[in-house]
Design a protein around this motif. Structure first.
Motif, short mmCIF file in Angstrom:
data_model
loop_
_atom_site.label_atom_id
_atom_site.label_comp_id
_atom_site.label_asym_id
_atom_site.label_seq_id
_atom_site.Cartn_x
_atom_site.Cartn_y
_atom_site.Cartn_z
N ASP A 417 51.68 -29.09 48.35
CA ASP A 417 50.95 -29.89 49.34
C ASP A 417 49.70 -29.21 49.87
O ASP A 417 48.80 -29.88 50.39
CB ASP A 417 51.87 -30.23 50.53
CG ASP A 417 53.04 -31.11 50.13
OD1 ASP A 417 52.88 -31.88 49.16
OD2 ASP A 417 54.10 -31.02 50.78
N THR A 418 49.66 -27.89 49.77
CA THR A 418 48.53 -27.17 50.38
C THR A 418 47.67 -26.39 49.38
O THR A 418 46.46 -26.33 49.53
CB THR A 418 49.04 -26.18 51.44
OG1 THR A 418 50.05 -25.34 50.86
CG2 THR A 418 49.63 -26.93 52.63
N SER A 507 36.17 -36.89 64.21
CA SER A 507 36.31 -36.71 62.77
C SER A 507 34.96 -36.37 62.15
O SER A 507 33.91 -36.85 62.60
CB SER A 507 36.87 -37.99 62.13
OG SER A 507 36.04 -39.10 62.42
N LYS A 530 41.78 -26.09 67.27
CA LYS A 530 42.95 -26.90 66.95
C LYS A 530 42.64 -28.39 67.02
O LYS A 530 43.32 -29.21 66.40
CB LYS A 530 44.11 -26.56 67.90
CG LYS A 530 44.69 -25.18 67.66
CD LYS A 530 45.88 -24.91 68.56
CE LYS A 530 46.46 -23.52 68.27
NZ LYS A 530 47.61 -23.22 69.17
N TYR A 533 42.18 -30.11 63.65
CA TYR A 533 43.27 -30.30 62.71
C TYR A 533 43.41 -31.78 62.38
O TYR A 533 43.55 -32.63 63.27
CB TYR A 533 44.59 -29.78 63.28
CG TYR A 533 44.66 -28.26 63.43
CD1 TYR A 533 43.60 -27.45 63.09
CD2 TYR A 533 45.80 -27.65 63.95
CE1 TYR A 533 43.67 -26.08 63.24
CE2 TYR A 533 45.88 -26.27 64.11
CZ TYR A 533 44.80 -25.50 63.76
OH TYR A 533 44.87 -24.13 63.91
N GLY A 534 43.39 -32.11 61.10
CA GLY A 534 43.54 -33.49 60.66
C GLY A 534 42.28 -34.31 60.82
O GLY A 534 42.30 -35.52 60.57
N LYS A 535 41.16 -33.69 61.21
CA LYS A 535 39.93 -34.43 61.47
C LYS A 535 38.79 -34.06 60.51
O LYS A 535 37.68 -34.55 60.66
CB LYS A 535 39.46 -34.16 62.91
CG LYS A 535 40.46 -34.58 63.99
CD LYS A 535 40.56 -36.09 64.09
CE LYS A 535 41.43 -36.50 65.27
NZ LYS A 535 41.50 -37.97 65.40
N TYR A 537 37.18 -33.87 56.73
CA TYR A 537 37.27 -34.55 55.44
C TYR A 537 36.07 -34.18 54.57
O TYR A 537 34.94 -34.08 55.06
CB TYR A 537 37.28 -36.07 55.63
CG TYR A 537 38.39 -36.59 56.52
CD1 TYR A 537 39.56 -37.11 55.97
CD2 TYR A 537 38.26 -36.58 57.91
CE1 TYR A 537 40.57 -37.60 56.78
CE2 TYR A 537 39.27 -37.05 58.74
CZ TYR A 537 40.42 -37.56 58.17
OH TYR A 537 41.43 -38.04 58.96
N ARG A 550 38.01 -25.56 49.58
CA ARG A 550 39.34 -25.48 50.20
C ARG A 550 39.67 -24.04 50.58
O ARG A 550 40.18 -23.77 51.67
CB ARG A 550 40.39 -26.04 49.23
CG ARG A 550 40.29 -27.56 49.05
CD ARG A 550 41.16 -28.03 47.91
NE ARG A 550 42.58 -27.78 48.18
CZ ARG A 550 43.51 -27.76 47.23
NH1 ARG A 550 43.18 -27.96 45.96
NH2 ARG A 550 44.77 -27.55 47.56
N LYS A 559 42.92 -25.75 59.35
CA LYS A 559 44.22 -26.29 58.96
C LYS A 559 44.17 -27.81 58.93
O LYS A 559 43.35 -28.42 59.61
CB LYS A 559 45.32 -25.82 59.93
CG LYS A 559 45.60 -24.32 59.90
CD LYS A 559 46.72 -23.96 60.88
CE LYS A 559 47.08 -22.47 60.77
NZ LYS A 559 46.00 -21.61 61.22
N GLU A 560 45.04 -28.39 58.12
CA GLU A 560 45.22 -29.84 58.04
C GLU A 560 43.91 -30.58 57.75
O GLU A 560 43.60 -31.61 58.34
CB GLU A 560 45.84 -30.37 59.35
CG GLU A 560 47.24 -29.81 59.62
CD GLU A 560 47.82 -30.33 60.92
OE1 GLU A 560 47.46 -31.46 61.33
OE2 GLU A 560 48.63 -29.62 61.53
N LYS A 562 41.25 -32.25 54.63
CA LYS A 562 41.38 -32.92 53.34
C LYS A 562 40.09 -32.75 52.55
O LYS A 562 39.04 -33.23 52.97
CB LYS A 562 41.68 -34.41 53.53
CG LYS A 562 43.09 -34.72 53.99
CD LYS A 562 43.36 -36.22 54.00
CE LYS A 562 44.79 -36.53 54.44
NZ LYS A 562 45.05 -37.99 54.45
#
Length: 644
Positions: A417-418, A507, A530, A533-535, A537, A550, A559-560, A562
């Motif tokens: 996954d990573t 984002s 933090k 994270y997830g924001k 792309y 990457r 982290k997190e 894409k």
């Protein structure tokens, strides 16, 4: 300014007896003060005499170079300059000699802005060395000192000199054997600056400069001024150097440092080894040389004790040099265009192993014997399977290339996954081809990388990531192939992020992500890391470049995120509820003038990106622009893009 004097003194005994090595005693009884130091101090005296009104600096430079210089008629002046020193009516004589550059150190320390430093340098230079190359060499030196003094990184200094003054497209190892005595600015100033750029400390910079030979005292003086501004001067080296100066010279030095400060060495935890400016109290005129030295020594001691010295960290510059030295091990059988395919993944492999070991040690201390009851994914951020650790490769003596590949693939498969595809994306690397990479050469590479621990305790994510970006820049410079796609200058990246000002929780999207530099700078701009994270792309067409991006984000502590690999114009990967996903901040430096990019598909684009029509298949610039506009959030979206 004392850095230039130290370089002069250390290099003096090698001027006519060059040494092509960094191994020598820095100071011996054979060292002397030469014209480089004397003229540096004379210029300092001229600047002091002007106060902050530099209208008469040129006249003051002539006055004090003659007043100070005439006391030392045999200190090594060139023929023309000797006549100039003793002339009743000194005039510029169109010189391009490096005497212009060796004496301007004080300008770099006294100037309050880049523009003022350039003005000071020109004023004290053109009174004798008014040839364009002489003016340029002095200015490049003073500017490098100012940039180092005001917080620029080695990479930023290098880029500025490369853009505005001299091409920094060589290495000391590459020129050392053939380099010879050259007193021109154009033949010695770039080499002196490179001696600083490749250094890991003040002393290392001086040794670098002397090791290439040539006009060693002057090259080391030029280098020493920059190194002082960047690193500061170790107190013991400072004290030793003072013993070579007579009272007249020490008095000038003390007076200059009383006004403009001195730079004492300071090692900042988990950061670059940088100088701290220390301004001593005003000093009285001393009555003897002993008093003058005592004043200077006491100032050095006070400066040393005014900072906390933490020597458990290795500097980022040592890391830069160490990583780039790995290229020299590959040199020969591996083309320089392919260095990145070997050095970048093996660095990442070593980093993963060292971080894994740190986590293991922390968990053993935390859980003790109970550690066996905790699953692997709770103890570590990633899994390194048995037999796939760095130490396993290091213990391999035969088929080393196969051991490296097996370990890398084992780590990929254990972390689907990573870390999937991170190592295998470098398809230009052929670790198992013994006709190119013998076991002996690979063992040397592994041992070289083993010398320097690269865990989180040794280097913070920022320092590690900056070193990684330095490598990327180096590889782009060497390759010259698609370098613009591979690396965007940091100044451009910073400007774009400052224009967009991504905030915590917003984002950020780069449709031509390259090596990830813009996304990393965006994360740095957020109030709380933090919150990213997830924001974050990015999409990148090139397989190995997307892997580098990457790794770059991982090494910077992100982290997190894409990063997806595919052709953005033909096949955008970020789709949300059947529509093109939209973001708060969109930024990119897409490839200019891209041809055969898929205009026929774009004409009937299913995502509605052809807002204003479709460009021809010969140039995708406006297709990129429309893709980015369509990717903006209608309410909060903003976009920055580099276009021709």
């Amino acid at each position: 300014m004392l850095g230039a004097i130290i370089g002069d003194i250390a290099g003096s005994r090698f001027e006519w007896h060059n040494i092509k090595s960094k191994t020598f005693d820095l100071f011996t009884y054979k060292c002397i003060v030469t014209d480089d130091s004397i003229m540096s101090l004379a210029i300092a005296k001229a600047i002091i005499a002007c106060g902050k009104n530099y209208d008469q600096l040129g006249e003051m430079a002539i006055k004090h170079m003659q007043d100070v210089g005439r006391h030392y008629p045999d200190c090594g002046y060139g023929g023309h300059f000797h006549k100039w020193i003793f002339s009743r009516n000194p005039q510029p004589y169109n010189s391009w000699g490096n005497g212009a550059a060796m004496r301007v150190s004080a300008c770099g320390f006294a100037g309050d802005s880049l523009e003022e430093v350039i003005m000071l340098s020109r004023s004290v230079t053109e009174v004798s060395h008014n040839h364009p190359e002489g003016i340029k060499g002095a200015e490049a030196t003073a500017v490098a000192i100012y940039l180092a003094r005001t917080g620029s990184s080695i990479v930023e200094i290098r880029d500025y000199i490369d853009k505005h003054y001299y091409p920094m497209n060589f290495t000391l190892d590459g020129i050392r054997e053939a380099y010879h005595f050259d007193v021109s600015c154009q033949g010695s100033v770039p080499q002196a600056i490179m001696a600083f750029l490749e250094s890991t400390s003040f002393e290392d910079a001086i040794r670098n400069a002397i090791s290439i030979g040539g006009d060693s005292d002057t090259i080391a003086a030029i280098c020493g001024g920059i190194a002082e501004a960047y690193y500061g001067i170790p107190t013991e080296i400072r004290k030793h150097a003072l013993t070579f100066l007579d009272q007249r010279l020490i008095d000038i030095l003390n007076e200059f440092e009383a006004i403009y400060g001195m730079t004492a060495e300071k090692v900042i935890k988990k950061d670059i080894n940088r100088a701290v400016q220390y301004v001593p109290v005003a000093i009285d005129k001393t009555s003897s040389r002993e008093d003058a030295i005592l004043t200077a020594v006491e100032t050095a001691d006070a400066a040393e004790h005014s900072v906390d010295i933490i020597d458990t960290e290795t500097t980022a510059n040592q890391l830069y040099s160490h990583l780039f030295e790995a290229c020299n091990i590959l040199r020969g059988p591996i083309d320089q265009d392919d260095y990145k395919s070997y050095v970048i993944p093996i660095l990442f492999f070593k980093r993963l192993s060292d971080v894994y070991d740190e986590e293991t040690a922390e968990n053993e201390q935390k859980y003790g014997d109970d550690i066996e009851f905790y699953p692997e994914d709770e103890l570590h951020a990633f899994v390194i399977p048995q037999g796939c650790h760095w130490r396993d490769v290091r213990q391999t003596s035969e088929d080393v290339g196969k051991a490296i590949v097996d370990a890398m693939m084992g780590i990929e498969h254990a972390n689907p996954d990573t870390l999937a595809g991170l190592f295998s994306s470098f398809d230009d690397a052929n670790w198992t081809d013994k006709t190119k990479l013998s076991d002996e050469r690979l063992r040397n590479l592994v041992e070289h990388m083993s010398e320097l621990p690269v865990g989180n305790r040794n280097y913070s994510a920022d320092v590690m990531g900056d070193a990684y970006e330095y490598l990327i820049k180096k590889f782009a410079d060497m390759s010259k192939k698609n370098a613009g796609e591979f690396y965007t200058p940091r100044a451009v990246v910073k400007l774009m992020v400052q224009l967009l000002l991504p905030k915590s929780g917003e984002s950020v999207y780069d449709p031509a992500a390259g090596t990830g530099g813009m996304l990393i700078e965006a994360i740095r701009n957020m109030d709380d890391e933090k919150a990213s994270y997830g924001k974050i792309y990015g999409q990148e067409k090139n397989l190995s470049t997307s892997a580098i991006a990457r790794m770059n984000l991982f090494l910077h502590g992100a982290k997190e995120f894409k990063i997806l690999r595919e052709d953005t114009l033909r096949s955008p990967q970020f789709i949300y509820h059947g529509q093109l996903q939209q973001f708060d901040c969109v930024l990119a430096n897409p490839p200019f003038g891209l041809s055969k990019w898929g205009a026929e598909i774009f004409e009937n684009d299913q995502w509605g990106r052809n807002i204003w029509g479709s460009p021809t298949d010969s140039n995708a610039d406006y297709a990129w622009l429309q893709h980015m506009v369509k990717s903006m959030n209608p309410r909060t979206g903003r976009c920055a893009v580099v276009m021709p």
